[in-house]
Design a protein around this motif. Structure first.
Motif, mmCIF file in Angstrom:
data_model
loop_
_atom_site.group_PDB
_atom_site.id
_atom_site.type_symbol
_atom_site.label_atom_id
_atom_site.label_comp_id
_atom_site.label_asym_id
_atom_site.label_seq_id
_atom_site.Cartn_x
_atom_site.Cartn_y
_atom_site.Cartn_z
ATOM 1 N N ILE A 178 0.884 -1.165 0.000
ATOM 2 C CA ILE A 178 0.000 0.000 0.000
ATOM 3 C C ILE A 178 0.924 1.217 0.000
ATOM 4 C CG2 ILE A 178 -1.856 1.214 1.172
ATOM 5 C CD1 ILE A 178 -2.634 -1.547 0.137
ATOM 6 N N PRO A 179 1.193 1.769 -1.184
ATOM 7 C CA PRO A 179 2.227 2.797 -1.314
ATOM 8 C C PRO A 179 1.769 4.168 -0.849
ATOM 9 C CG PRO A 179 1.186 2.453 -3.430
ATOM 10 C CD PRO A 179 0.553 1.460 -2.479
ATOM 11 N N ILE A 180 2.707 5.070 -0.784
ATOM 12 C CA ILE A 180 2.407 6.443 -0.378
ATOM 13 C C ILE A 180 1.472 7.121 -1.375
ATOM 14 C CG2 ILE A 180 4.345 7.536 -1.578
ATOM 15 C CD1 ILE A 180 4.695 9.269 0.996
ATOM 16 N N LYS A 181 1.363 6.548 -2.570
ATOM 17 C CA LYS A 181 0.453 7.094 -3.579
ATOM 18 C C LYS A 181 -0.991 7.151 -3.081
ATOM 19 C CE LYS A 181 3.049 5.519 -7.650
ATOM 20 N NZ LYS A 181 3.000 4.641 -8.857
ATOM 21 N N ILE A 182 -1.306 6.372 -2.061
ATOM 22 C CA ILE A 182 -2.680 6.375 -1.557
ATOM 23 C C ILE A 182 -3.065 7.747 -1.023
ATOM 24 C CG2 ILE A 182 -2.210 5.697 0.840
ATOM 25 C CD1 ILE A 182 -4.654 3.778 0.551
ATOM 26 N N SER A 183 -2.077 8.561 -0.719
ATOM 27 C CA SER A 183 -2.360 9.921 -0.238
ATOM 28 C C SER A 183 -3.051 10.769 -1.301
ATOM 29 C CB SER A 183 -1.066 10.607 0.201
ATOM 30 O OG SER A 183 -0.157 10.720 -0.885
ATOM 31 N N ALA A 184 -3.029 10.314 -2.563
ATOM 32 C CA ALA A 184 -3.707 11.049 -3.639
ATOM 33 C C ALA A 184 -5.225 10.970 -3.517
ATOM 34 C CB ALA A 184 -3.275 10.513 -5.007
ATOM 35 N N ILE A 203 2.679 -1.359 4.462
ATOM 36 C CA ILE A 203 1.712 -0.261 4.476
ATOM 37 C C ILE A 203 2.431 1.066 4.705
ATOM 38 C CG2 ILE A 203 -0.314 0.719 5.615
ATOM 39 C CD1 ILE A 203 -1.124 -2.076 6.417
ATOM 40 N N SER A 204 2.188 2.020 3.806
ATOM 41 C CA SER A 204 2.720 3.367 4.004
ATOM 42 C C SER A 204 1.763 4.135 4.912
ATOM 43 C CB SER A 204 2.861 4.104 2.664
ATOM 44 O OG SER A 204 3.160 5.467 2.881
ATOM 45 N N TRP A 205 2.068 4.154 6.205
ATOM 46 C CA TRP A 205 1.223 4.887 7.138
ATOM 47 C C TRP A 205 1.357 6.390 6.941
ATOM 48 C CZ3 TRP A 205 -2.706 3.180 9.965
ATOM 49 C CH2 TRP A 205 -2.833 1.801 10.133
ATOM 50 N N GLU A 206 2.467 6.803 6.337
ATOM 51 C CA GLU A 206 2.600 8.220 5.988
ATOM 52 C C GLU A 206 1.528 8.619 4.983
ATOM 53 O OE1 GLU A 206 5.822 11.307 3.935
ATOM 54 O OE2 GLU A 206 6.408 9.230 4.363
ATOM 55 N N GLY A 207 1.301 7.725 4.017
ATOM 56 C CA GLY A 207 0.246 7.984 3.042
ATOM 57 C C GLY A 207 -1.135 7.901 3.660
ATOM 58 N N LEU A 208 -1.365 6.875 4.504
ATOM 59 C CA LEU A 208 -2.677 6.705 5.141
ATOM 60 C C LEU A 208 -3.019 7.877 6.065
ATOM 61 C CD1 LEU A 208 -2.977 2.931 6.148
ATOM 62 C CD2 LEU A 208 -4.233 4.161 4.391
ATOM 63 N N SER A 209 -2.028 8.379 6.756
ATOM 64 C CA SER A 209 -2.292 9.440 7.738
ATOM 65 C C SER A 209 -2.758 10.742 7.100
ATOM 66 C CB SER A 209 -1.046 9.698 8.582
ATOM 67 O OG SER A 209 0.008 10.201 7.776
ATOM 68 N N SER A 210 -2.592 10.861 5.787
ATOM 69 C CA SER A 210 -3.035 12.079 5.104
ATOM 70 C C SER A 210 -4.507 12.021 4.693
ATOM 71 C CB SER A 210 -2.174 12.324 3.856
ATOM 72 O OG SER A 210 -2.371 11.300 2.894
ATOM 73 N N LEU A 211 -5.147 10.872 4.942
ATOM 74 C CA LEU A 211 -6.556 10.702 4.552
ATOM 75 C C LEU A 211 -7.444 11.255 5.667
ATOM 76 C CD1 LEU A 211 -6.296 7.091 3.079
ATOM 77 C CD2 LEU A 211 -6.019 9.274 1.892
ATOM 78 N N LYS A 212 -7.602 12.542 5.683
ATOM 79 C CA LYS A 212 -8.229 13.234 6.808
ATOM 80 C C LYS A 212 -9.740 13.050 6.914
ATOM 81 C CE LYS A 212 -4.298 14.821 8.175
ATOM 82 N NZ LYS A 212 -3.652 14.212 9.357
ATOM 83 N N VAL A 213 -10.390 12.543 5.848
ATOM 84 C CA VAL A 213 -11.840 12.339 5.923
ATOM 85 C C VAL A 213 -12.197 10.854 5.975
ATOM 86 C CG1 VAL A 213 -12.373 14.521 4.779
ATOM 87 C CG2 VAL A 213 -12.109 12.453 3.391
ATOM 88 N N SER A 233 -3.697 10.176 13.927
ATOM 89 C CA SER A 233 -3.972 11.330 13.065
ATOM 90 C C SER A 233 -5.234 11.149 12.237
ATOM 91 C CB SER A 233 -2.784 11.592 12.137
ATOM 92 O OG SER A 233 -2.590 10.506 11.237
ATOM 93 N N LEU A 234 -5.787 9.922 12.225
ATOM 94 C CA LEU A 234 -7.015 9.664 11.456
ATOM 95 C C LEU A 234 -8.224 10.025 12.322
ATOM 96 C CD1 LEU A 234 -6.017 6.230 9.850
ATOM 97 C CD2 LEU A 234 -5.963 8.501 8.787
ATOM 98 N N THR A 235 -8.347 11.283 12.621
ATOM 99 C CA THR A 235 -9.322 11.748 13.614
ATOM 100 C C THR A 235 -10.766 11.693 13.141
ATOM 101 O OG1 THR A 235 -8.860 14.021 12.887
ATOM 102 C CG2 THR A 235 -7.663 13.210 14.817
ATOM 103 N N SER A 236 -11.001 11.390 11.861
ATOM 104 C CA SER A 236 -12.375 11.265 11.368
ATOM 105 C C SER A 236 -12.885 9.831 11.418
ATOM 106 C CB SER A 236 -12.476 11.786 9.923
ATOM 107 O OG SER A 236 -12.224 13.172 9.854
#
Length: 386
Positions: A178-184, A203-213, A233-236
């Motif tokens: 699950i690459p950092i590309k998931i942040s897109a 798993i790229s947790w850096e990418g996952l953590s940017s999924l704010k919604v 950081s996944l506060t939603s």
């Protein structure tokens, strides 16, 4: 007339394992067509049109004696590599000079260089229509459903859809990363990655953590041994499903998930819970069955909205003293297979009110005939069962 689809993966030169070749019988000819099994019958008809001149609405595709429905996928219709199907063309529903028949193909008058070039151009367009229609469908619906597709990687066109995607389900594959590309996927609400055998480093947790919604994250049936602090950081998040892994603990940062309503972490190796779990004030259901818990933090009693608590098959000997008193909505409690007996439960402050709530729920289930066998479950084992 061997046709190859354009690939949507990383390496366009390698064969697509998810592509099958079906053989179409029409007017004395057999046409091999390469297509994704996840394409719909309507997509297949679009691919057939430039090869036969029969418009999609005039095509009747028959497989094993059954007419295929337009909205159904080839996988659902059980078409596999080498499957044979028949095309019956409705009279009048064709383009140009009519259906392309066997005679028409061999006739010199229809095989001029210009006409062949035009036909090849049509075929090239048809080759890409399936992939394009898939991406367009993802963008229009916001849903990417790729479970059980024998994938080893997420198709590149998924990332290309970017913020159009709201739901991504890639369960039951062999996804290796699950690459950092998931942040897109900035608008992603639900991410379901069950049963892929993922390891911590996959798993790229850096990418996952940017999924704010993101409201639902499901990582059931993988090989995870730990969750990083970035989970906080996944506060939603409203739902977190991490059952059937090899987790030994939950990060303290889970307490930052103030909107979390459902936590399913059964069948792991969790030995203790962080006291910060008490900050998850929206939790309604917690399932920690089949772990290695020896005790529970007193802060569990701070979760006043808690309605269901599943602790079956753990080594716990006691409950937080404020659980029944403070968790005034708790009505489901499963302690079977623990060292807490029904006699111990009756000695905890607030027992009477809890007992009334769970009996009322049981009666409602009986009244509506939902989720109850008719036998009241005391919630724990009796002394004589130990």
């Amino acid at each position: 007339m061997d046709m190859e689809m354009e690939k949507g993966g990383d390496d366009a030169s390698s064969p697509d394992p998810a592509t099958i070749t079906v053989h179409l019988k029409f007017s004395g000819r057999t046409l091999p067509l390469s297509v994704s099994p996840d394409s719909t019958v309507r997509d297949l008809k679009t691919l057939i049109q430039p090869l036969t001149n029969v418009l999609p609405r005039g095509q009747k595709l028959i497989f094993k004696g059954k007419v295929l429905a337009d909205d159904s996928s080839l996988r659902v219709q059980q078409l596999t590599n080498g499957s044979k199907l028949m095309l019956i063309a409705s009279q009048g529903l064709h383009q140009g000079d009519g259906p392309v028949t066997k005679d028409a193909v061999t006739s010199p008058s229809t095989n001029t260089r210009a006409e062949l070039d035009a036909k090849n151009s049509q075929i090239h367009k048809a080759q890409t229509v399936i992939v394009k229609s898939r991406s367009e469908r993802w963008r229009s619906t916001g849903v990417v459903a790729l479970s059980e597709c024998y994938l080893k990687a997420v198709p590149e066109e998924v990332w290309a859809c970017g913020s159009s995607i709201r739901v991504l389900d890639i369960s039951t594959n062999s996804i290796q990363d699950i690459p950092i590309k998931i942040s897109a996927l900035k608008s992603l609400n639900k991410l379901i990655i069950n049963a892929n055998g993922l390891l911590d480093e996959n798993i790229s947790w850096e990418g996952l953590s940017s999924l704010k919604v993101l409201t639902l994250l499901s990582l059931n049936q993988n090989q995870l041994t730990t969750l990083p602090s970035t989970l906080g950081s996944l506060t939603s998040l409203h739902q977190l499903h991490i059952a059937n892994n090899k987790l030994k603990s939950l990060p303290a940062e889970i307490g930052s998930l103030s909107q979390l309503e459902i936590l399913i972490a059964s069948n792991n190796r969790i030995t203790s819970l962080p006291s910060s779990v008490g900050n998850c004030c929206s939790l309604i259901e917690i399932d920690l069955s089949c772990n290695l818990l020896a005790e529970l933090p007193e802060t569990l009693g701070d979760i006043c909205n808690l309605k269901a608590l599943h602790l079956r098959n753990n080594g716990i000997k006691s409950l937080p003293s404020t659980l029944f008193k403070m968790c005034s909505q708790l009505s489901t409690l499963d302690l079977h297979g623990t060292e807490i007996t029904n006699d111990i439960l009756r000695q905890i402050e607030g027992w009477e009110d809890f007992d009334e709530r769970r009996r009322l729920k049981h009666q409602k289930q009986l009244d509506f005939r939902v989720g109850s066998s008719g036998v009241f479950d005391e919630g724990a084992d009796d002394n004589r069962h130990l």
